[in-house]
Design an enzyme around this catalytic site. Structure first.
Site, PDB file in Angstrom:
ATOM      1  N   CYS A   8      73.901  77.289  -2.497  1.00  0.00           N
ATOM      2  CA  CYS A   8      72.460  76.182  -2.413  1.00  0.00           C
ATOM      3  C   CYS A   8      73.092  74.774  -1.551  1.00  0.00           C
ATOM      4  O   CYS A   8      72.805  74.713  -0.557  1.00  0.00           O
ATOM      5  CB  CYS A   8      71.904  75.582  -3.360  1.00  0.00           C
ATOM      6  SG  CYS A   8      71.469  77.181  -4.541  1.00  0.00           S
ATOM      7  N   ARG A  54      65.331  82.458  -3.305  1.00  0.00           N
ATOM      8  CA  ARG A  54      65.322  82.037  -1.635  1.00  0.00           C
ATOM      9  C   ARG A  54      64.381  81.999  -1.313  1.00  0.00           C
ATOM     10  O   ARG A  54      64.058  83.299  -0.555  1.00  0.00           O
ATOM     11  CB  ARG A  54      66.584  81.838  -1.362  1.00  0.00           C
ATOM     12  CG  ARG A  54      67.794  81.652  -1.880  1.00  0.00           C
ATOM     13  CD  ARG A  54      69.594  82.323  -1.978  1.00  0.00           C
ATOM     14  NE  ARG A  54      70.333  81.520  -2.646  1.00  0.00           N
ATOM     15  CZ  ARG A  54      71.097  80.868  -3.527  1.00  0.00           C
ATOM     16  NH1 ARG A  54      70.484  80.015  -2.501  1.00  0.00           N
ATOM     17  NH2 ARG A  54      71.624  81.070  -3.898  1.00  0.00           N
TER      18      ARG A  54
END
Lengths: 71, 223
Positions: free
Chosen positions: B58, B135
């Site tokens: 991330c 995601r």
């Protein structure tokens, strides 16, 4: 709070926004004036309006007396 | 016998956003204050989720999103991140990324602790994780219609180049009333919509701007 701090003071962005409101402006004009993204201006106006620092009429915003005192 | 209340693979879950549908409205606490979806009206928005703050994949994605943010703004596109973390975690992570990696996170991040926006947009994949968002990327246009959806699993960081290319393709399609072929890049020829009548097909053959392999398969250049 993005604009109004817990102690009643306002953030630098909010001050810039309030300073831009010498004459009533719409959100797009404010964004252009202070160089901030439109989404940020819209959310800041909502917050400043709720705090009584900004008033809206016909889509145009102006700083109130309380708002001008924060500059 | 089919139970009418049971969803099957062929029956999409009701309420989840679909391409071409209005983006579900929300109001959320973010690192830039309370934001509503409608605050972004008039511009395009990339609403994306990540699994968690202070995680390595991330972090690479956030740096990459921040790097394409100026280019996106030139295209009238804003970024809005989201994860099931607190606003304090988001702030600490953004400051950490700037301090340790040298990249300022310039876009707001939704603190979706109650999973309200994540659930609204179908960002949680229970088979993968019940406590983290996958995601997901939702490309929302200036009229707040969902134009594209991308899902990546927890293990795989997204490709910013493809996100940019996707939005460039959508905006080009809107501007010129065309479509874009596989692997299209700005400057490449675009696909002309196939004629819908025999008369239009005959007209297409006479169109000097069209490069046609056949009446239904024509490309042209656009500026």
């Amino acid at each position: 709070m993005a604009c109004v701090n817990a102690d009643g003071t306002v953030t630098p962005t909010a001050k810039a926004l309030l300073r831009s409101l010498e004459t009533p402006l719409g959100p797009e004009a404010i964004a252009a004036e202070i160089g901030a993204p439109l989404f940020r201006v819209r959310s800041s106006l909502r917050e400043l309006q709720a705090a009584g620092f900004v008033a809206e009429s016909g889509g145009l915003f102006r700083a109130t007396e309380a708002g001008r005192a924060k500059i | 016998m089919t139970d009418n209340t049971t969803l099957t693979a062929a029956q999409p879950q009701p309420g989840l956003p679909r391409i071409g549908s209005p983006a579900p409205p929300f109001e959320a606490v973010t690192t830039h204050g309370v934001l509503k979806l409608e605050d972004f009206k008039g511009g395009w928005l990339v609403l994306f989720s990540h699994p968690a703050d202070f995680t390595p994949v991330c972090t690479t994605e956030f740096i990459a999103f921040a790097e394409i943010h100026p280019k996106l703004r030139e295209m009238n596109v804003e970024l809005l991140g989201l994860s099931i973390d607190s606003v304090y975690s988001h702030i600490a992570w953004a400051l950490n990324v700037e301090e340790k990696m040298g990249t300022k996170i310039t876009f707001p991040i939704i603190a979706d602790l109650n999973k309200e926006v994540a659930t609204l947009y179908g960002m949680i994949m229970p088979g993968e994780s019940k406590t983290e968002t996958s995601r997901a990327v939702f490309v929302i246009d200036d009229k707040q219609v969902i134009r594209a959806i991308i899902y990546y699993p927890l293990s795989t960081g997204r490709n910013m180049d493809e996100i940019l290319r996707l939005i460039q393709a959508l905006q080009t399609a809107d501007k010129h009333g065309v479509a874009t072929p596989a692997n299209w890049r700005p400057g490449d020829k675009v696909i002309m919509p196939p004629p819908k009548t025999q008369e239009a097909a005959e007209e297409r053959k006479k169109d000097k701007s069209a490069e046609c392999k056949d009446w239904y398969f024509c490309k042209k250049s656009v500026k």
